[in-house]
Write a protein that holds these residues in place. Structure first.
Motif, PDB file in Angstrom:
ATOM      1  N   ASN A 248       0.831  -1.496   0.011  1.00 41.40           N
ATOM      2  CA  ASN A 248      -0.026  -0.079   0.054  1.00 41.40           C
ATOM      3  C   ASN A 248       0.588   1.341   0.038  1.00 41.40           C
ATOM      4  OD1 ASN A 248      -2.573  -1.809   0.141  1.00 41.40           O
ATOM      5  ND2 ASN A 248      -2.742  -0.900   2.265  1.00 41.40           N
ATOM      6  N   GLY A 249       0.262   2.217  -1.094  1.00 42.94           N
ATOM      7  CA  GLY A 249       1.727   3.462  -0.761  1.00 42.94           C
ATOM      8  C   GLY A 249       2.768   3.404  -1.866  1.00 42.94           C
ATOM      9  N   GLN A 250       3.307   1.792  -2.492  1.00 41.03           N
ATOM     10  CA  GLN A 250       3.855   1.931  -3.046  1.00 41.03           C
ATOM     11  C   GLN A 250       3.609   2.890  -4.690  1.00 41.03           C
ATOM     12  OE1 GLN A 250       4.808  -1.919  -3.802  1.00 41.03           O
ATOM     13  NE2 GLN A 250       6.895  -1.252  -5.069  1.00 41.03           N
ATOM     14  N   VAL A 251       5.065   3.189  -5.162  1.00 37.13           N
ATOM     15  CA  VAL A 251       4.466   4.590  -6.167  1.00 37.13           C
ATOM     16  C   VAL A 251       5.369   3.834  -7.125  1.00 37.13           C
ATOM     17  CG1 VAL A 251       4.527   6.764  -7.357  1.00 37.13           C
ATOM     18  CG2 VAL A 251       4.058   7.069  -4.774  1.00 37.13           C
ATOM     19  N   PHE A 252       4.342   3.839  -8.665  1.00 35.40           N
ATOM     20  CA  PHE A 252       5.399   3.343  -9.673  1.00 35.40           C
ATOM     21  C   PHE A 252       5.486   4.450 -10.499  1.00 35.40           C
ATOM     22  CE2 PHE A 252       3.502  -0.390  -8.156  1.00 35.40           C
ATOM     23  CZ  PHE A 252       4.426  -1.528  -8.058  1.00 35.40           C
TER      24      PHE A 252
END
Length: 254
Positions: A248-252
């Motif tokens: 959760n919260g990971q950004v690509f």
């Protein structure tokens, strides 16, 4: 292009949220419980929702999203889904019994919600971003998505079990940088995975043998209470890749 993970769990509890991803500021990929962590201002500027399939963990926030911000907007929220998924949402969710039919509110000519048909393999372009439905094999009609910025692509499998057509399509994506793939059950629950048309670590390992490219791989849809076990089994079963757990919260950025 940025894709932020709002939810990637197979269930809820504590900080767990079900499947939803925010593309830039205005496009959702699925609308699970993670949407509820957005502010009203963030929800208000979402114009499009691409839905993989009709199961509740992927659409739970959809009725509340349109209800919460629909009247703050000057155009309808557009739900992009297959004909089969649209029919299910109309019959079982936006039916005046479970939730109001926002395709008729406030009027048929100026609704808060609009459905747009998508077809597997046919690309939809929104502001230079290309989103293409991909084959999936689930207990209800379902798709995955390729999201292409022009420079690179990210593939999200959606919910699926063994699906040769998916890998045949993915292997043709020459700018593939990221792959997000589900693994909903541990190996002890392989029979349940097969019946419910999901993956477990051993099935995931078999599927990844069909992948001829070398993207970064992230595992999603892990069941609460089995997260550590399932990821340990993934590391033991998969060869040639090092899948990581989606967060959760990971950004690509791609």
């Amino acid at each position: 292009m940025k894709l932020r993970i709002l939810g990637c769990s197979g269930g809820i509890g504590g900080n767990l949220r079900t499947t939803s991803m925010l593309l830039d500021h205005d496009v959702l990929i699925d609308a699970g419980t993670g949407v509820g962590d957005l502010s009203l201002a963030e929800m208000c500027v979402i114009d499009h929702v691409f839905v993989t399939h009709s199961h509740l963990d992927h659409i739970a926030s959809l009725p509340l999203l349109v209800d919460s911000v629909g009247f703050m907007r000057d155009q309808p929220l557009v739900i992009h889904a297959t004909d089969e998924t649209i029919a299910i949402l109309k019959q079982h969710v936006f039916n005046w019994e479970i939730w109001p039919d926002f395709t008729e509110i406030p009027t048929l000519h100026q609704p808060l919600l609009r459905f747009e048909r998508i077809v597997c393999g046919k690309t939809v372009e929104i502001g230079g971003r290309q989103i293409t439905p991909l084959p999936a094999n689930h207990v209800v009609p379902a798709v995955g998505f390729q999201i292409d910025s022009g420079k690179a692509s990210l593939v999200f499998s959606g919910d699926t079990t063994t699906c040769d057509a998916l890998w045949e399509t993915v292997n043709r994506i020459r700018n593939l940088e990221y792959l997000i793939v589900e693994t909903a059950f541990s190996n002890a629950e392989k029979e349940l995975a097969v019946v419910s048309k999901h993956l477990c670590p051993s099935l995931l390992a078999d599927e990844l043998l069909k992948l001829k490219l070398h993207p970064e791989i992230y595992v999603t849809h892990l069941k609460p209470g089995e997260i550590e076990l399932t990821m340990q089994e993934v590391s033991e079963c998969v060869r040639g890749f090092v899948p990581r757990m989606l967060q959760n919260g990971q950004v690509f950025e791609f």
